[in-house]
Design a protein around this motif. Structure first.
Motif, PDB file in Angstrom:
ATOM      1  N   LYS A   1       3.152 -15.314  -1.441  1.00  0.00           N
ATOM      2  CA  LYS A   1       2.622 -15.335  -2.806  1.00  0.00           C
ATOM      3  C   LYS A   1       1.153 -14.927  -2.815  1.00  0.00           C
ATOM      4  O   LYS A   1       0.732 -14.117  -3.648  1.00  0.00           O
ATOM      5  N   GLU A   2       0.374 -15.479  -1.889  1.00  0.00           N
ATOM      6  CA  GLU A   2      -1.040 -15.127  -1.802  1.00  0.00           C
ATOM      7  C   GLU A   2      -1.218 -13.666  -1.414  1.00  0.00           C
ATOM      8  O   GLU A   2      -2.111 -12.985  -1.913  1.00  0.00           O
ATOM      9  N   LEU A   3      -0.364 -13.181  -0.529  1.00  0.00           N
ATOM     10  CA  LEU A   3      -0.462 -11.790  -0.102  1.00  0.00           C
ATOM     11  C   LEU A   3      -0.124 -10.835  -1.241  1.00  0.00           C
ATOM     12  O   LEU A   3      -0.738  -9.778  -1.376  1.00  0.00           O
ATOM     13  N   ARG A   4       0.844 -11.187  -2.068  1.00  0.00           N
ATOM     14  CA  ARG A   4       1.228 -10.325  -3.187  1.00  0.00           C
ATOM     15  C   ARG A   4       0.117 -10.225  -4.233  1.00  0.00           C
ATOM     16  O   ARG A   4       0.053  -9.248  -4.975  1.00  0.00           O
ATOM     17  N   GLU A   5      -0.735 -11.233  -4.302  1.00  0.00           N
ATOM     18  CA  GLU A   5      -1.838 -11.213  -5.258  1.00  0.00           C
ATOM     19  C   GLU A   5      -3.000 -10.348  -4.779  1.00  0.00           C
ATOM     20  O   GLU A   5      -3.882 -10.023  -5.561  1.00  0.00           O
ATOM     21  N   MET A   6      -3.002  -9.959  -3.513  1.00  0.00           N
ATOM     22  CA  MET A   6      -4.074  -9.144  -2.951  1.00  0.00           C
ATOM     23  C   MET A   6      -3.921  -7.687  -3.380  1.00  0.00           C
ATOM     24  O   MET A   6      -2.823  -7.215  -3.663  1.00  0.00           O
ATOM     25  N   SER A   7      -5.054  -6.984  -3.378  1.00  0.00           N
ATOM     26  CA  SER A   7      -5.015  -5.555  -3.659  1.00  0.00           C
ATOM     27  C   SER A   7      -4.553  -4.815  -2.398  1.00  0.00           C
ATOM     28  O   SER A   7      -4.443  -5.400  -1.319  1.00  0.00           O
ATOM     29  N   ASP A   8      -4.313  -3.532  -2.550  1.00  0.00           N
ATOM     30  CA  ASP A   8      -3.869  -2.727  -1.410  1.00  0.00           C
ATOM     31  C   ASP A   8      -4.921  -2.700  -0.305  1.00  0.00           C
ATOM     32  O   ASP A   8      -4.588  -2.761   0.877  1.00  0.00           O
ATOM     33  N   GLU A   9      -6.193  -2.625  -0.696  1.00  0.00           N
ATOM     34  CA  GLU A   9      -7.270  -2.589   0.290  1.00  0.00           C
ATOM     35  C   GLU A   9      -7.363  -3.916   1.040  1.00  0.00           C
ATOM     36  O   GLU A   9      -7.570  -3.939   2.261  1.00  0.00           O
ATOM     37  N   GLN A  10      -7.214  -5.012   0.328  1.00  0.00           N
ATOM     38  CA  GLN A  10      -7.257  -6.320   0.966  1.00  0.00           C
ATOM     39  C   GLN A  10      -6.095  -6.493   1.935  1.00  0.00           C
ATOM     40  O   GLN A  10      -6.254  -7.070   3.014  1.00  0.00           O
ATOM     41  N   LEU A  11      -4.913  -6.009   1.535  1.00  0.00           N
ATOM     42  CA  LEU A  11      -3.754  -6.080   2.429  1.00  0.00           C
ATOM     43  C   LEU A  11      -3.996  -5.274   3.695  1.00  0.00           C
ATOM     44  O   LEU A  11      -3.649  -5.716   4.793  1.00  0.00           O
ATOM     45  N   GLU A  12      -4.589  -4.104   3.545  1.00  0.00           N
ATOM     46  CA  GLU A  12      -4.864  -3.263   4.700  1.00  0.00           C
ATOM     47  C   GLU A  12      -5.841  -3.952   5.654  1.00  0.00           C
ATOM     48  O   GLU A  12      -5.652  -3.931   6.875  1.00  0.00           O
ATOM     49  N   LEU A  13      -6.871  -4.590   5.105  1.00  0.00           N
ATOM     50  CA  LEU A  13      -7.832  -5.313   5.943  1.00  0.00           C
ATOM     51  C   LEU A  13      -7.176  -6.514   6.624  1.00  0.00           C
ATOM     52  O   LEU A  13      -7.448  -6.799   7.790  1.00  0.00           O
TER      53      LEU A  13
END
Length: 74
Positions: free
Chosen positions: A5-17
């Motif tokens: 759930k927390e990961l889905r709320e992240m932006s694409d850039e945040q997920l990449e980091l």
């Protein structure tokens, strides 16, 4: 650590980091496990699962984007 759930709320850039950090941490843990004893061996599994979650969410987003492009093209 972080759930889906927390990961889905992240932006694409945040997920990449997050993916990059988790991969680097997993690499360090693997090296440490080969050279000495790990304090918490379950950290390896936790990091592998985090990487899998992030990659799954990235794939879901890519498929959703492709579907919307295909629908717009029709």
């Amino acid at each position: 650590m972080t759930d889906a759930k927390e990961l889905r709320e992240m932006s694409d850039e945040q997920l990449e980091l997050t993916l990059k950090d988790a991969a680097e941490h997993l690499f360090r843990l693997r090296i440490q496990s080969q050279t000495e004893r790990l304090d918490a061996p379950t950290e390896l599994r936790i990091n592998r699962r985090l990487i899998a979650r992030v990659k799954t969410i990235q794939t879901e987003r890519a498929m959703a984007a492709a579907a919307t492009e295909a629908a717009a093209a029709k």
